[in-house]
Design a protein around this motif. Structure first.
Motif, mmCIF file in Angstrom:
data_model
loop_
_atom_site.group_PDB
_atom_site.id
_atom_site.type_symbol
_atom_site.label_atom_id
_atom_site.label_comp_id
_atom_site.label_asym_id
_atom_site.label_seq_id
_atom_site.Cartn_x
_atom_site.Cartn_y
_atom_site.Cartn_z
ATOM 1 N N ASP A 101 -5.843 17.040 -11.332
ATOM 2 C CA ASP A 101 -5.117 18.085 -12.033
ATOM 3 C C ASP A 101 -3.692 17.609 -12.296
ATOM 4 O OD1 ASP A 101 -7.269 19.876 -11.988
ATOM 5 O OD2 ASP A 101 -6.779 20.493 -9.939
ATOM 6 N N ASP A 102 -3.023 18.236 -13.290
ATOM 7 C CA ASP A 102 -1.734 17.699 -13.720
ATOM 8 C C ASP A 102 -0.596 17.933 -12.738
ATOM 9 O OD1 ASP A 102 -1.345 20.393 -14.083
ATOM 10 O OD2 ASP A 102 -1.227 20.313 -16.264
ATOM 11 N N ASP A 103 -0.806 18.775 -11.713
ATOM 12 C CA ASP A 103 0.256 18.986 -10.728
ATOM 13 C C ASP A 103 0.027 18.169 -9.457
ATOM 14 O OD1 ASP A 103 -1.953 20.361 -9.884
ATOM 15 O OD2 ASP A 103 -0.893 22.206 -9.349
ATOM 16 N N ALA A 104 -0.948 17.262 -9.504
ATOM 17 C CA ALA A 104 -1.255 16.451 -8.324
ATOM 18 C C ALA A 104 -0.103 15.500 -8.008
ATOM 19 C CB ALA A 104 -2.539 15.656 -8.562
ATOM 20 N N VAL A 105 0.114 15.262 -6.712
ATOM 21 C CA VAL A 105 1.158 14.333 -6.268
ATOM 22 C C VAL A 105 0.491 13.034 -5.834
ATOM 23 C CG1 VAL A 105 3.046 13.952 -4.651
ATOM 24 C CG2 VAL A 105 2.594 16.255 -5.535
ATOM 25 N N LEU A 106 0.995 11.916 -6.357
ATOM 26 C CA LEU A 106 0.338 10.633 -6.147
ATOM 27 C C LEU A 106 1.297 9.579 -5.625
ATOM 28 C CD1 LEU A 106 -2.482 8.969 -7.489
ATOM 29 C CD2 LEU A 106 -0.511 7.904 -8.555
ATOM 30 N N LEU A 107 0.801 8.753 -4.716
ATOM 31 C CA LEU A 107 1.512 7.560 -4.253
ATOM 32 C C LEU A 107 0.733 6.360 -4.752
ATOM 33 C CD1 LEU A 107 3.731 6.222 -2.515
ATOM 34 C CD2 LEU A 107 2.158 6.377 -0.563
ATOM 35 N N SER A 108 1.326 5.589 -5.664
ATOM 36 C CA SER A 108 0.613 4.481 -6.296
ATOM 37 C C SER A 108 0.471 3.296 -5.349
ATOM 38 C CB SER A 108 1.349 4.041 -7.569
ATOM 39 O OG SER A 108 1.314 5.067 -8.536
ATOM 40 N N LYS A 109 -0.715 2.690 -5.375
ATOM 41 C CA LYS A 109 -0.949 1.461 -4.615
ATOM 42 C C LYS A 109 -0.433 0.265 -5.403
ATOM 43 C CE LYS A 109 -5.320 3.044 -2.520
ATOM 44 N NZ LYS A 109 -6.772 2.785 -2.447
ATOM 45 N N PRO A 110 0.012 -0.791 -4.726
ATOM 46 C CA PRO A 110 0.237 -0.875 -3.284
ATOM 47 C C PRO A 110 1.544 -0.192 -2.896
ATOM 48 C CG PRO A 110 0.868 -2.927 -4.320
ATOM 49 C CD PRO A 110 0.308 -2.055 -5.419
ATOM 50 N N TYR A 111 1.660 0.250 -1.682
ATOM 51 C CA TYR A 111 2.878 0.902 -1.209
ATOM 52 C C TYR A 111 3.255 0.349 0.169
ATOM 53 C CZ TYR A 111 -0.876 3.590 0.988
ATOM 54 O OH TYR A 111 -2.016 3.949 1.665
ATOM 55 N N ARG A 112 4.538 0.456 0.476
ATOM 56 C CA ARG A 112 5.034 0.013 1.772
ATOM 57 C C ARG A 112 5.050 1.184 2.756
ATOM 58 N NH1 ARG A 112 9.109 -1.626 -1.715
ATOM 59 N NH2 ARG A 112 10.481 -0.106 -0.707
ATOM 60 N N LYS A 113 5.233 0.863 4.006
ATOM 61 C CA LYS A 113 5.274 1.885 5.055
ATOM 62 C C LYS A 113 6.405 2.876 4.806
ATOM 63 C CE LYS A 113 5.943 2.325 10.079
ATOM 64 N NZ LYS A 113 6.126 1.545 11.335
ATOM 65 N N ASP A 114 7.579 2.385 4.383
ATOM 66 C CA ASP A 114 8.707 3.292 4.153
ATOM 67 C C ASP A 114 8.450 4.198 2.951
ATOM 68 O OD1 ASP A 114 9.021 0.805 2.635
ATOM 69 O OD2 ASP A 114 10.897 1.663 1.929
ATOM 70 N N GLU A 115 7.754 3.678 1.928
ATOM 71 C CA GLU A 115 7.431 4.498 0.764
ATOM 72 C C GLU A 115 6.445 5.601 1.139
ATOM 73 O OE1 GLU A 115 7.852 1.272 -2.876
ATOM 74 O OE2 GLU A 115 6.024 1.249 -1.651
ATOM 75 N N LEU A 116 5.458 5.272 1.963
ATOM 76 C CA LEU A 116 4.508 6.269 2.442
ATOM 77 C C LEU A 116 5.223 7.334 3.265
ATOM 78 C CD1 LEU A 116 1.672 7.377 3.039
ATOM 79 C CD2 LEU A 116 1.489 5.676 4.884
ATOM 80 N N ALA A 117 6.110 6.886 4.151
ATOM 81 C CA ALA A 117 6.823 7.824 5.015
ATOM 82 C C ALA A 117 7.657 8.816 4.202
ATOM 83 C CB ALA A 117 7.718 7.050 5.991
ATOM 84 N N ARG A 118 8.406 8.319 3.221
ATOM 85 C CA ARG A 118 9.270 9.185 2.424
ATOM 86 C C ARG A 118 8.454 10.133 1.547
ATOM 87 N NH1 ARG A 118 12.217 4.095 1.994
ATOM 88 N NH2 ARG A 118 14.059 4.210 3.338
ATOM 89 N N LYS A 119 7.341 9.630 1.000
ATOM 90 C CA LYS A 119 6.507 10.487 0.162
ATOM 91 C C LYS A 119 5.902 11.624 0.982
ATOM 92 C CE LYS A 119 5.357 9.996 -3.690
ATOM 93 N NZ LYS A 119 5.836 10.576 -4.959
ATOM 94 N N LEU A 120 5.462 11.314 2.194
ATOM 95 C CA LEU A 120 4.895 12.353 3.057
ATOM 96 C C LEU A 120 5.918 13.436 3.371
ATOM 97 C CD1 LEU A 120 2.813 10.176 5.557
ATOM 98 C CD2 LEU A 120 1.905 11.847 3.926
ATOM 99 N N ARG A 121 7.163 13.011 3.688
ATOM 100 C CA ARG A 121 8.180 14.017 4.020
ATOM 101 C C ARG A 121 8.509 14.878 2.805
ATOM 102 N NH1 ARG A 121 6.714 14.890 8.376
ATOM 103 N NH2 ARG A 121 8.154 16.643 8.138
ATOM 104 N N SER A 122 8.472 14.283 1.594
ATOM 105 C CA SER A 122 8.757 15.065 0.389
ATOM 106 C C SER A 122 7.628 16.059 0.111
ATOM 107 C CB SER A 122 8.974 14.148 -0.816
ATOM 108 O OG SER A 122 7.769 13.494 -1.200
ATOM 109 N N VAL A 123 6.383 15.673 0.422
ATOM 110 C CA VAL A 123 5.265 16.610 0.255
ATOM 111 C C VAL A 123 5.390 17.761 1.233
ATOM 112 C CG1 VAL A 123 2.763 16.891 0.449
ATOM 113 C CG2 VAL A 123 3.697 14.863 -0.659
#
Length: 344
Positions: A187-209
């Protein structure tokens, strides 16, 4: 609608009408071997179509060329700079369900989340994830978009949200956000983290979600009057760029769409989705070719409308005979040509 137009011009040799008719065809090039891939304009075409825009070429031999990109204007607020990007990595104690079919990737993600302090459950596909959700109540589901199995990711998430209202969702994929949204995967409101990603990018994206500040795709809402599909089309094409572009064109014409990269995947979809009325397939598919696919598809649904799209000049070029009642579409094709075969 309203568009933003970007024009690029040169004063080169220009193009003949014959060349202009093929410039968006993948791997077509007028340059000597080793000097060009023939993918530049094909990729530009795919990008523009994925955004819902248009691309036009004007050229005169001996005078030069102008390419105009028409991109849909958005009234969405400008995305603000992510001020957390330079801050220390912050973990959490929430419960996260990781859904990932690749065993190596799944193990790596579980390790990263554990190091960040999260409680983690894992599943290899949507079916096994739904079993986990019967016994556990995660705060967030972190799931791949494209996985094997009978349940599409979007349907899996809808079932999960019925089981656990309010659960957060973060998707991950090697595809870009807009391509998977326009291809109907999310759906158009989905939040996505594009691969490949680093640990810090995953961490920040999770906190923003968790904080509710993560943003989905930049996409305009579709007017209600345009949301009623005119029928469902299955697009079968092994070249991803052409498949995405064709799917987007079919959707713009008001049809619902499913897509497959080969005949085997297409037959699985046809068995599962009785709403499909039209099969639009390439001829030169890997493994089972387009003609063989059509034969098997008509056994499943004799009323299926068949459209065969190909760059081959004749059906016999791939070892087949013309299919009785089928419509043939020569690549590359434009919106009007596609409209004619879909509507007749």
């Amino acid at each position: 609608g309203q568009y933003v137009m970007l024009a690029v011009s040169d004063t080169g040799t220009g193009m003949t009408p014959e060349v202009m008719g093929r410039v968006f065809e993948p791997f077509f090039t007028t340059k000597p071997e080793g000097k060009g891939t023939g993918l530049g304009l094909a990729q530009a075409y795919g990008f523009v179509k994925q955004t819902g825009g248009h691309i036009k070429i004007y050229s005169e031999v001996g005078h030069g060329t102008t390419i105009k990109l028409y991109l849909p204007r958005t009234r969405r607020e400008v995305d603000v700079l992510d001020v957390t990007a330079g801050l220390p990595v912050e973990g959490g104690s929430e419960h996260i369900l990781v859904v990932e079919d690749d065993e190596g990737v799944r193990a790596s993600v579980v390790d990263m989340l554990g190091e960040l302090g999260y409680r983690v459950a894992k599943a290899e596909n949507a079916e096994s994830a739904l079993q986990v959700l019967k016994n556990e109540k995660p705060d967030l589901i972190f799931t791949d978009v494209v996985m094997p199995g009978t349940i599409p990711t979007r349907d899996f998430i809808r079932q999960a949200q019925v089981m656990h209202p309010g659960v957060h969702v973060l998707f991950t994929s090697g595809y870009t956000q807009n391509s998977i949204v326009h291809n109907g995967k999310l759906d158009d409101d989905a939040v996505l983290l594009s691969k490949p990603y680093r640990k810090d990018e995953l961490a920040r994206k999770l906190r923003s979600v968790f904080a509710g500040t993560a943003r989905g795709a930049i996409t305009e809402p579709t007017p209600a009057s345009e949301q009623q599909p005119r029928g469902k089309v299955l697009v079968v094409e092994d070249v991803a760029l052409i498949r995405l572009t064709t799917v987007d064109m079919v959707e713009q014409l008001g049809f619902a769409v499913a897509d497959a990269a080969d005949a085997g995947e297409a037959l699985v979809i046809l068995k599962q989705d009785s709403a499909i009325e039209i099969l639009l397939t390439d001829l030169g598919l890997p493994g089972m070719n387009g003609h063989q696919l059509v034969e098997e598809a008509l056994k499943l649904n004799p009323a299926l409308k068949i459209i065969i799209a190909s760059g081959y000049s004749t059906a016999e070029d791939v070892g087949g005979k013309k299919v009785s009642g089928a419509r043939y579409l020569t690549k590359p094709f434009d919106m009007q040509q596609l409209r004619r075969v879909l509507e007749t």
